[in-house]
Design an enzyme around this catalytic site. Structure first.
Site, PDB file in Angstrom:
ATOM      1  N   HIS A 194       0.864  -1.201   0.000  1.00 52.80           N
ATOM      2  CA  HIS A 194       0.000   0.000   0.000  1.00 52.80           C
ATOM      3  C   HIS A 194       0.886   1.232   0.000  1.00 52.80           C
ATOM      4  O   HIS A 194       1.954   1.246   0.620  1.00 52.80           O
ATOM      5  CB  HIS A 194      -0.902   0.011   1.245  1.00 52.80           C
ATOM      6  CG  HIS A 194      -2.077   0.905   1.110  1.00 52.80           C
ATOM      7  ND1 HIS A 194      -2.009   2.241   1.359  1.00 52.80           N
ATOM      8  CD2 HIS A 194      -3.341   0.660   0.697  1.00 52.80           C
ATOM      9  CE1 HIS A 194      -3.186   2.788   1.147  1.00 52.80           C
ATOM     10  NE2 HIS A 194      -4.023   1.855   0.734  1.00 52.80           N
ATOM     11  N   ASP A 236      -7.924  -5.566   0.019  1.00 51.90           N
ATOM     12  CA  ASP A 236      -8.347  -6.434  -1.088  1.00 51.90           C
ATOM     13  C   ASP A 236      -7.922  -7.881  -0.903  1.00 51.90           C
ATOM     14  O   ASP A 236      -8.327  -8.743  -1.688  1.00 51.90           O
ATOM     15  CB  ASP A 236      -7.759  -5.886  -2.400  1.00 51.90           C
ATOM     16  CG  ASP A 236      -8.306  -4.495  -2.693  1.00 51.90           C
ATOM     17  OD1 ASP A 236      -7.508  -3.571  -2.867  1.00 51.90           O
ATOM     18  OD2 ASP A 236      -9.536  -4.348  -2.688  1.00 51.90           O
TER      19      ASP A 236
HETATM   20  C1  SDX Z   1      -6.219   0.004  -2.897  1.00 49.13           C
HETATM   21  O1  SDX Z   1      -4.492   4.575  -2.078  1.00 49.13           O
HETATM   22  C2  SDX Z   1      -5.417   3.922  -1.461  1.00 49.13           C
HETATM   23  O2  SDX Z   1      -5.801   4.271  -0.362  1.00 49.13           O
HETATM   24  C3  SDX Z   1      -5.966   2.713  -2.198  1.00 49.13           C
HETATM   25  C4  SDX Z   1      -6.977   1.872  -1.421  1.00 49.13           C
HETATM   26  C5  SDX Z   1      -8.252   2.638  -1.155  1.00 49.13           C
HETATM   27  O3  SDX Z   1      -8.983   2.256  -0.226  1.00 49.13           O
HETATM   28  O4  SDX Z   1      -8.579   3.551  -1.959  1.00 49.13           O
HETATM   29  O5  SDX Z   1      -6.433   1.444  -0.188  1.00 49.13           O
HETATM   30  C6  SDX Z   1      -7.382   0.634  -2.218  1.00 49.13           C
HETATM   31  O6  SDX Z   1      -5.964   0.332  -4.022  1.00 49.13           O
HETATM   32  C7  SDX Z   1      -5.360  -0.971  -2.137  1.00 49.13           C
HETATM   33  C8  SDX Z   1      -4.117  -1.460  -2.963  1.00 49.13           C
HETATM   34  C9  SDX Z   1      -4.592  -2.563  -3.907  1.00 49.13           C
HETATM   35  N1  SDX Z   1      -3.540  -2.920  -4.868  1.00 49.13           N
HETATM   36  C10 SDX Z   1      -2.908  -4.109  -4.767  1.00 49.13           C
HETATM   37  O7  SDX Z   1      -3.085  -4.935  -3.872  1.00 49.13           O
HETATM   38  C11 SDX Z   1      -1.963  -4.379  -5.938  1.00 49.13           C
HETATM   39  C12 SDX Z   1      -0.616  -4.916  -5.396  1.00 49.13           C
HETATM   40  N2  SDX Z   1       0.065  -3.847  -4.680  1.00 49.13           N
HETATM   41  C13 SDX Z   1       0.779  -2.917  -5.426  1.00 49.13           C
HETATM   42  O8  SDX Z   1       0.910  -2.941  -6.746  1.00 49.13           O
HETATM   43  C14 SDX Z   1       1.427  -1.782  -4.648  1.00 49.13           C
HETATM   44  O9  SDX Z   1       1.727  -2.213  -3.391  1.00 49.13           O
HETATM   45  C15 SDX Z   1       0.578  -0.529  -4.587  1.00 49.13           C
HETATM   46  C16 SDX Z   1       0.200  -0.065  -5.970  1.00 49.13           C
HETATM   47  C17 SDX Z   1      -0.655  -0.781  -3.801  1.00 49.13           C
HETATM   48  C18 SDX Z   1       1.391   0.559  -3.894  1.00 49.13           C
HETATM   49  O10 SDX Z   1       2.447   0.817  -4.722  1.00 49.13           O
HETATM   50  P1  SDX Z   1       3.506   2.010  -4.366  1.00 49.13           P
HETATM   51  O11 SDX Z   1       3.138   2.733  -3.142  1.00 49.13           O
HETATM   52  O12 SDX Z   1       3.687   2.811  -5.589  1.00 49.13           O
HETATM   53  O13 SDX Z   1       4.781   1.184  -3.974  1.00 49.13           O
HETATM   54  P2  SDX Z   1       5.736   0.589  -5.017  1.00 49.13           P
HETATM   55  O14 SDX Z   1       4.969  -0.007  -6.152  1.00 49.13           O
HETATM   56  O15 SDX Z   1       6.778   1.599  -5.310  1.00 49.13           O
HETATM   57  O16 SDX Z   1       6.338  -0.632  -4.193  1.00 49.13           O
HETATM   58  C19 SDX Z   1       7.376  -0.392  -3.274  1.00 49.13           C
HETATM   59  C20 SDX Z   1       8.262  -1.621  -3.409  1.00 49.13           C
HETATM   60  C21 SDX Z   1       8.647  -1.919  -4.854  1.00 49.13           C
HETATM   61  O17 SDX Z   1       9.909  -2.577  -4.815  1.00 49.13           O
HETATM   62  P3  SDX Z   1      11.214  -1.717  -5.297  1.00 49.13           P
HETATM   63  O18 SDX Z   1      10.944  -1.250  -6.702  1.00 49.13           O
HETATM   64  O19 SDX Z   1      11.325  -0.567  -4.325  1.00 49.13           O
HETATM   65  O20 SDX Z   1      12.356  -2.718  -5.220  1.00 49.13           O
HETATM   66  O21 SDX Z   1       7.514  -2.772  -2.975  1.00 49.13           O
HETATM   67  C22 SDX Z   1       7.370  -3.686  -4.062  1.00 49.13           C
HETATM   68  C23 SDX Z   1       7.635  -2.912  -5.342  1.00 49.13           C
HETATM   69  O22 SDX Z   1       8.148  -3.789  -6.349  1.00 49.13           O
HETATM   70  N3  SDX Z   1       5.976  -4.134  -4.022  1.00 49.13           N
HETATM   71  C24 SDX Z   1       5.571  -5.392  -4.155  1.00 49.13           C
HETATM   72  C25 SDX Z   1       4.182  -5.356  -3.991  1.00 49.13           C
HETATM   73  N4  SDX Z   1       3.771  -4.099  -3.806  1.00 49.13           N
HETATM   74  C26 SDX Z   1       4.885  -3.342  -3.824  1.00 49.13           C
HETATM   75  N5  SDX Z   1       6.265  -6.543  -4.380  1.00 49.13           N
HETATM   76  C27 SDX Z   1       5.515  -7.675  -4.457  1.00 49.13           C
HETATM   77  N6  SDX Z   1       4.160  -7.736  -4.316  1.00 49.13           N
HETATM   78  C28 SDX Z   1       3.469  -6.584  -4.078  1.00 49.13           C
HETATM   79  N7  SDX Z   1       2.137  -6.618  -3.933  1.00 49.13           N
END
Ligand code: SDX
Length: 429
Positions: free
Chosen positions: A306, A363
């Site tokens: 998140h 989720d």
């Molecule tokens: C919702 O914003 C909100 O409040 C949203 C929400 C709401 O109520 O409105 O809470 C609802 O959208 C919840 C999130 C649902 N999405 C997912 O579950 C999809 C999987 N998660 C992600 O893709 C990710 O975690 C995000 C999009 C939710 C957040 O992404 P960020 O904040 O942009 O963080 P990032 O992608 O930069 O990740 C940071 C690091 C990265 O590694 P590095 O590049 O730094 O090496 O963490 C890793 C990412 O690769 N990472 C994951 C991961 N999520 C982040 N690695 C593996 N699995 C994951 N799920």
């Protein structure tokens, strides 16, 4: 809100910028005058460190895993109230008295029908159209029917549009579901509460009476409360940006639905359940955790991570508890829950997830419950949109009523070609 100042050095200039302090949470540095004083913009793709507005609606402490709606902890609202009480709180800022709650329920209930010509809208879609595609179209089309509540400068019209939007989302969502399964639309019934009405519109058929299971209604109502609002997330920011141009509320909510559909956002509940189904069995979990950690593998654990929560999403805790309650009460044994529990256990003990502070989000468990309630995965994000409409409308209204509000228009860092002259086609290589 108090204010002090900070001095920053930009190039050869010392610039004094006001610091604003809110009720709780991080202070903000007001950079509104930065460009005028330095000729420079700030740069923050994804707005990881940028506040877009002042708001009194929702507060998240991502490090502590706290979520407050108008100051009330989500755990207490989900445990003690119903979704329309949360809707009232979102819109008006205070919990309703008994009389206010009864009046609000009455007003919402009497806006649940949609214009009958909306039925023809659905006939234009393929039966296998994704229900979110149908919702984007039909919610946007509401502005073609309700001309008497699209003047956003008129407070009474804003309120009618808000009530219509909250009231009609369940009806349109149920119609979108019925259309995909080829069953006739079921009209709302005024003697049912909001969530029971929705369940009946989804699962009743004309051939027999449908009695709403109170376990289903209570569980789904709680899920709606958990999804109602979440500060300036991507879809809420979309609604605010659309509304900042003066677009009518129905069009703004349609824009929010479109944004929510993405798998990184509201589409994650559908993606998370599909991921659990792909994993299939607890013994396969390690393989998928390794895929999620592999930089060369685009696979991510859907329902994990998140932007704000760097601790357990409080909604996920409640969701996990609700999932266990619903499956136990219904006597359902779903192997996917065992996969989810095992996946969470392994991930939370893994250095990669610990170091990146990746926890289950709302989720991760919601899909298992929604599947147990009888919804297909294609409807999961529609249910998220149904609930989030309350937050979108409250945030939209707050933006409209904010005296400092102006059209949203970010700047950019241009990295394209410098000025160059046109080359006639005959002279090009
Ligand atoms: C919702 O914003 C909100 O409040 C949203 C929400 C709401 O109520 O409105 O809470 C609802 O959208 C919840 C999130 C649902 N999405 C997912 O579950 C999809 C999987 N998660 C992600 O893709 C990710 O975690 C995000 C999009 C939710 C957040 O992404 P960020 O904040 O942009 O963080 P990032 O992608 O930069 O990740 C940071 C690091 C990265 O590694 P590095 O590049 O730094 O090496 O963490 C890793 C990412 O690769 N990472 C994951 C991961 N999520 C982040 N690695 C593996 N699995 C994951 N799920």
């Amino acid at each position: 809100m108090s204010a002090s100042a900070s001095t920053i050095i930009v190039g050869d200039k010392n610039v004094e910028l006001p610091i604003k302090t809110g009720t709780i949470g991080p202070d903000v540095v007001d950079i509104g005058k930065l460009y005028a004083q330095t000729g420079k913009f700030t740069f923050d793709p994804g707005f990881t460190s940028t506040a877009s507005c002042e708001s009194k609606i929702t507060y998240i402490d991502g490090d502590e895993g706290v979520l407050l709606y108008r100051g009330y902890p989500i755990e207490q609202l989900a445990e003690n109230g119903d979704f329309l009480e949360t809707a009232y709180l979102m819109l008006f800022g205070e919990l309703p008295s008994s009389a206010q709650k009864a009046d609000f329920d009455y007003r919402v209930t009497r806006h649940t029908m949609v214009h009958d010509q909306m039925n023809r809208f659905f006939q234009g879609f393929r039966r296998d159209a994704h229900p979110m595609a149908v919702m984007v179209a039909c919610v946007g089309a509401l502005s073609a029917f309700y001309h008497d509540s699209t003047d956003i400068s008129d407070e009474s019209q804003r309120m009618i549009a808000s009530l219509r939007m909250i009231a009609k989302m369940p009806t349109l969502a149920a119609m979108a579901y019925k259309y995909t399964i080829g069953q006739p639309f079921v009209y709302p019934k005024n003697d049912l509460d909001y969530t029971s009405n929705f369940l009946r519109m989804c699962f009743a058929v004309p051939c027999e009476e449908y009695v709403v299971n109170p376990i289903y209604a209570r569980a789904l109502d709680k899920i709606f409360i958990l999804h109602a609002d979440h500060e300036q997330n991507a879809s809420t920011s979309t609604v605010r940006l659309a509304g900042s141009s003066g677009a009518n509320p129905f069009a703004c909510i349609a824009a929010g639905i479109a944004c929510l559909w993405g798998p990184a956002h509201g589409g994650a509940n559908e993606a998370a359940l599909k991921m659990l189904m792909e994993i299939g069995h607890p013994e396969n979990v390690q393989k998928y955790v390794a895929k999620a950690k592999d930089k060369n593998d685009p696979f991510r654990l859907m329902g994990f991570g998140h932007r704000v929560y760097k601790n357990y999403d409080p909604r996920a805790r409640i969701m996990q508890k609700t999932t266990h309650e619903v499956l136990n009460e219904l006597g359902i044994k779903d192997d996917l829950l065992e996969v989810a529990v095992q996946l969470e256990k392994i991930a939370l003990e893994d250095e990669y997830f610990i170091e990146k502070k990746l926890y289950p989000n709302i989720d991760f468990y919601s899909g298992i419950t929604l599947k147990a309630l009888g919804f297909p995965t294609s409807m999961f994000t529609v249910l998220f949109a149904l609930a989030r409409t309350v937050g979108w409308i409250a945030q939209w209204a707050e933006m409209i009523e904010d005296p400092s509000q102006k059209i949203g228009r970010p700047r950019q860092l241009y990295i394209g070609p410098d000025r160059r002259d046109y080359t006639p086609i005959g002279q090009r290589s």
